[in-house]
Design a protein around this motif. Structure first.
Motif, PDB file in Angstrom:
ATOM      1  N   ASP A   3     -68.323   6.416 -14.239  1.00 49.13           N
ATOM      2  CA  ASP A   3     -68.148   5.615 -15.482  1.00 49.13           C
ATOM      3  C   ASP A   3     -66.962   6.287 -16.544  1.00 49.13           C
ATOM      4  O   ASP A   3     -66.694   5.727 -17.456  1.00 49.13           O
ATOM      5  N   THR A   4     -66.931   7.506 -16.335  1.00 49.62           N
ATOM      6  CA  THR A   4     -66.139   8.374 -17.385  1.00 49.62           C
ATOM      7  C   THR A   4     -64.367   7.747 -17.043  1.00 49.62           C
ATOM      8  O   THR A   4     -63.749   7.838 -17.861  1.00 49.62           O
ATOM      9  N   LEU A   5     -64.167   7.155 -16.060  1.00 49.69           N
ATOM     10  CA  LEU A   5     -62.810   6.954 -15.802  1.00 49.69           C
ATOM     11  C   LEU A   5     -62.485   5.806 -16.579  1.00 49.69           C
ATOM     12  O   LEU A   5     -61.378   5.477 -17.115  1.00 49.69           O
ATOM     13  N   ILE A   6     -63.462   4.795 -17.167  1.00 48.30           N
ATOM     14  CA  ILE A   6     -63.067   3.373 -18.226  1.00 48.30           C
ATOM     15  C   ILE A   6     -62.698   4.033 -19.282  1.00 48.30           C
ATOM     16  O   ILE A   6     -61.754   3.409 -20.049  1.00 48.30           O
ATOM     17  N   ASN A   7     -63.234   5.487 -19.751  1.00 48.66           N
ATOM     18  CA  ASN A   7     -62.796   5.817 -20.987  1.00 48.66           C
ATOM     19  C   ASN A   7     -61.242   6.534 -21.177  1.00 48.66           C
ATOM     20  O   ASN A   7     -60.838   6.594 -22.059  1.00 48.66           O
ATOM     21  N   ARG A   8     -60.882   6.841 -19.942  1.00 47.94           N
ATOM     22  CA  ARG A   8     -59.511   7.456 -19.796  1.00 47.94           C
ATOM     23  C   ARG A   8     -58.376   6.681 -19.839  1.00 47.94           C
ATOM     24  O   ARG A   8     -58.424   5.456 -19.257  1.00 47.94           O
ATOM     25  N   LYS A   9     -57.356   6.984 -20.523  1.00 49.49           N
ATOM     26  CA  LYS A   9     -56.088   6.142 -20.783  1.00 49.49           C
ATOM     27  C   LYS A   9     -55.398   6.108 -19.368  1.00 49.49           C
ATOM     28  O   LYS A   9     -54.349   5.292 -18.916  1.00 49.49           O
ATOM     29  N   ALA A  10     -55.408   7.195 -18.550  1.00 50.13           N
ATOM     30  CA  ALA A  10     -54.458   7.323 -17.349  1.00 50.13           C
ATOM     31  C   ALA A  10     -54.789   6.085 -16.328  1.00 50.13           C
ATOM     32  O   ALA A  10     -55.739   5.813 -16.181  1.00 50.13           O
ATOM     33  N   LYS A  11     -53.603   5.845 -15.579  1.00 54.10           N
ATOM     34  CA  LYS A  11     -53.656   4.892 -14.747  1.00 54.10           C
ATOM     35  C   LYS A  11     -53.801   5.596 -13.013  1.00 54.10           C
ATOM     36  O   LYS A  11     -53.092   6.056 -12.953  1.00 54.10           O
ATOM     37  N   PHE A  12     -55.211   5.283 -12.824  1.00 54.64           N
ATOM     38  CA  PHE A  12     -55.336   6.064 -11.338  1.00 54.64           C
ATOM     39  C   PHE A  12     -55.183   5.084 -10.172  1.00 54.64           C
ATOM     40  O   PHE A  12     -54.929   5.400  -9.229  1.00 54.64           O
ATOM     41  N   GLY A  28     -46.423  24.282  -0.996  1.00 51.33           N
ATOM     42  CA  GLY A  28     -45.061  24.260  -0.312  1.00 51.33           C
ATOM     43  C   GLY A  28     -43.865  23.618  -1.042  1.00 51.33           C
ATOM     44  O   GLY A  28     -42.827  23.891  -0.648  1.00 51.33           O
ATOM     45  N   GLY A  29     -44.258  23.139  -2.234  1.00 55.20           N
ATOM     46  CA  GLY A  29     -43.162  22.552  -3.208  1.00 55.20           C
ATOM     47  C   GLY A  29     -42.821  21.086  -3.147  1.00 55.20           C
ATOM     48  O   GLY A  29     -41.897  20.543  -3.740  1.00 55.20           O
ATOM     49  N   LEU A  30     -43.907  20.267  -2.621  1.00 51.37           N
ATOM     50  CA  LEU A  30     -43.649  18.914  -2.659  1.00 51.37           C
ATOM     51  C   LEU A  30     -44.297  18.403  -3.902  1.00 51.37           C
ATOM     52  O   LEU A  30     -45.258  18.802  -4.297  1.00 51.37           O
ATOM     53  N   ASN A  31     -43.533  17.222  -4.295  1.00 52.82           N
ATOM     54  CA  ASN A  31     -44.442  16.521  -5.334  1.00 52.82           C
ATOM     55  C   ASN A  31     -44.937  15.113  -4.651  1.00 52.82           C
ATOM     56  O   ASN A  31     -44.529  14.386  -4.457  1.00 52.82           O
ATOM     57  N   ILE A  32     -46.365  15.492  -4.887  1.00 55.19           N
ATOM     58  CA  ILE A  32     -47.489  14.104  -4.499  1.00 55.19           C
ATOM     59  C   ILE A  32     -47.418  13.232  -5.627  1.00 55.19           C
ATOM     60  O   ILE A  32     -47.813  13.464  -6.814  1.00 55.19           O
ATOM     61  N   VAL A  33     -47.234  11.924  -5.201  1.00 57.94           N
ATOM     62  CA  VAL A  33     -47.141  10.838  -5.875  1.00 57.94           C
ATOM     63  C   VAL A  33     -48.460  10.254  -5.802  1.00 57.94           C
ATOM     64  O   VAL A  33     -49.199   9.892  -6.820  1.00 57.94           O
ATOM     65  N   SER A  34     -48.840  10.022  -4.612  1.00 59.08           N
ATOM     66  CA  SER A  34     -50.052   9.098  -4.354  1.00 59.08           C
ATOM     67  C   SER A  34     -50.908   9.552  -3.126  1.00 59.08           C
ATOM     68  O   SER A  34     -50.221  10.168  -2.279  1.00 59.08           O
ATOM     69  N   VAL A  80     -54.959   6.412  -4.453  1.00 60.68           N
ATOM     70  CA  VAL A  80     -55.077   6.931  -5.991  1.00 60.68           C
ATOM     71  C   VAL A  80     -53.684   7.491  -6.318  1.00 60.68           C
ATOM     72  O   VAL A  80     -52.997   8.408  -5.460  1.00 60.68           O
ATOM     73  N   MET A  81     -53.569   7.297  -7.447  1.00 60.40           N
ATOM     74  CA  MET A  81     -52.008   7.901  -8.303  1.00 60.40           C
ATOM     75  C   MET A  81     -52.441   9.006  -8.606  1.00 60.40           C
ATOM     76  O   MET A  81     -53.387   9.453  -9.193  1.00 60.40           O
ATOM     77  N   VAL A  82     -51.598  10.305  -8.334  1.00 57.02           N
ATOM     78  CA  VAL A  82     -51.748  11.723  -8.736  1.00 57.02           C
ATOM     79  C   VAL A  82     -51.301  11.695 -10.248  1.00 57.02           C
ATOM     80  O   VAL A  82     -50.299  11.206 -10.734  1.00 57.02           O
ATOM     81  N   GLN A  83     -52.034  12.298 -11.241  1.00 58.33           N
ATOM     82  CA  GLN A  83     -51.652  12.223 -12.688  1.00 58.33           C
ATOM     83  C   GLN A  83     -51.559  13.672 -12.958  1.00 58.33           C
ATOM     84  O   GLN A  83     -52.065  14.386 -12.538  1.00 58.33           O
ATOM     85  N   ASN A  84     -50.181  13.969 -13.499  1.00 59.13           N
ATOM     86  CA  ASN A  84     -49.844  15.371 -13.911  1.00 59.13           C
ATOM     87  C   ASN A  84     -49.977  16.276 -13.218  1.00 59.13           C
ATOM     88  O   ASN A  84     -50.557  17.364 -13.300  1.00 59.13           O
ATOM     89  N   VAL A 116     -53.530  17.339  -7.974  1.00 58.24           N
ATOM     90  CA  VAL A 116     -53.792  16.585  -6.761  1.00 58.24           C
ATOM     91  C   VAL A 116     -55.415  16.742  -6.649  1.00 58.24           C
ATOM     92  O   VAL A 116     -55.935  15.807  -6.020  1.00 58.24           O
ATOM     93  N   GLU A 117     -56.155  17.823  -6.956  1.00 59.84           N
ATOM     94  CA  GLU A 117     -57.340  18.022  -6.656  1.00 59.84           C
ATOM     95  C   GLU A 117     -58.255  16.888  -7.468  1.00 59.84           C
ATOM     96  O   GLU A 117     -59.222  16.440  -6.605  1.00 59.84           O
ATOM     97  N   GLU A 118     -57.925  16.483  -8.458  1.00 60.54           N
ATOM     98  CA  GLU A 118     -58.584  15.537  -9.155  1.00 60.54           C
ATOM     99  C   GLU A 118     -58.663  14.117  -8.757  1.00 60.54           C
ATOM    100  O   GLU A 118     -59.415  13.419  -8.137  1.00 60.54           O
TER     101      GLU A 118
END
Lengths: 204, 87
Positions: free
Chosen positions: A65-74, A178-184, B11-15, B18-20
């Motif tokens: 339920d803590t997710l509801i208060n967060r602004k971030a789009k998960f 290893g240097g990759l940027n993970i988006v999702s 799930v989209m990764v924020q900032n 990854v672990e979260e």
């Protein structure tokens, strides 16, 4: 007459005195519960072992339920597909597929159409036998494959995970190291509610 | 029916955290009993095992329902602001 009765009672008393050792000796002669005891010991042993890591940390926690208060789009929505990440729309980002099993971890990197370019597993990495199915092996494999992906020019990726095993979390962490940027992160575990009959249970 | 790729169970990764994101994904899948079903279907579950499991789950659900009702009863409040100073 009196002497006879007393003698009899004494004899009976002696018999009852003698009997207990025989009664005690009886159960050890009949082997009834030995096999059952073995199974029980086994169960106890398995229960005392630490739980096997399946890469599912946070599965049992309850703070959703803590997710509801967060602004971030998960969670993704209809616009996410065209959203730009590092100048590339989301649905044209290369995909990193991770296949986890209790005994191995296989990581492959493909372009957005799904054509695989790189593949690497814990076995190829040099870990053999039971060492393949560890989180350390998965992390090492992920680090090497991500270095190769960066060489190809793929720095931003989407991750697709399949299956449960010790490599599940550590492989994703290794990709980032290893240097990759993970988006999702997507879970692609095949789960069916009316599957064909699985194999018979392992006898433990 | 197949679900849309990279829309379902994603799930989209924020900032770069990854672990979260992983934990969130695991939590959602655990709550939806997808992991449970996956583990259950690795090996054949004999009918007697299915009966035992289902009966156990039924008993547990009844117990939890009753216990929740009891807790709500003990915690009931009869004032305009139930927990003063907590909002």
């Amino acid at each position: 007459m009196l002497i006879k009765t007393t003698l009899l009672t004494v004899l009976q008393h002696a018999k009852s005195l003698v009997r207990p050792p025989i009664a005690l000796a009886l159960p050890s002669k009949i082997h009834t519960s030995a096999s059952l005891k073995k199974a029980e010991d086994r169960k106890e042993m398995l229960a005392s072992l630490p739980a096997k890591d399946e890469g599912t940390t946070g599965e049992k926690s309850v703070d959703i339920d803590t997710l509801i208060n967060r602004k971030a789009k998960f969670f993704p929505d209809a616009d996410t597909a065209s959203q730009l990440f590092n100048g590339i729309p989301f649905n044209e980002l290369p995909i990193c597929n991770i296949r986890v099993s209790p005994n191995n971890t296989i990581i492959s990197v493909s372009d957005y159409k799904g054509v695989p370019r790189l593949i690497r597993s814990c076995g190829i990495e040099g870990f053999k036998n039971t060492r393949k199915g560890t989180n350390i092996a998965a992390q090492a494999t992920a680090v090497t494959i991500s270095a190769k992906a960066v060489e190809l020019g793929w720095k931003t990726v989407r991750v697709k995970v399949q299956g449960l095993g010790p490599g599940r979390m550590s492989a994703i962490k290794g990709l980032q190291m290893g240097g990759l940027n993970i988006v999702s992160i997507t879970d692609n575990t095949p789960v069916s509610w009316n599957p064909p009959r699985p194999r018979k249970q392992r006898s433990l | 029916m197949r679900h849309a790729q990279f829309l379902a169970r994603t799930v989209m990764v924020q900032n770069n955290n990854v672990e979260e994101a992983c934990r969130l994904l695991n939590r959602v899948l655990g709550k939806e009993e997808i992991f449970d079903q996956f583990r259950r279907t690795r090996f054949y579950e004999k009918p007697f095992q299915v009966r035992r499991r289902v009966n156990f789950e039924k008993c547990k659900a009844i117990y939890n329902e009753d216990m929740n009702r009891k807790i709500q009863f003990v915690l009931r409040k009869n004032r305009t602001e139930p927990f003063p100073g907590c909002s």
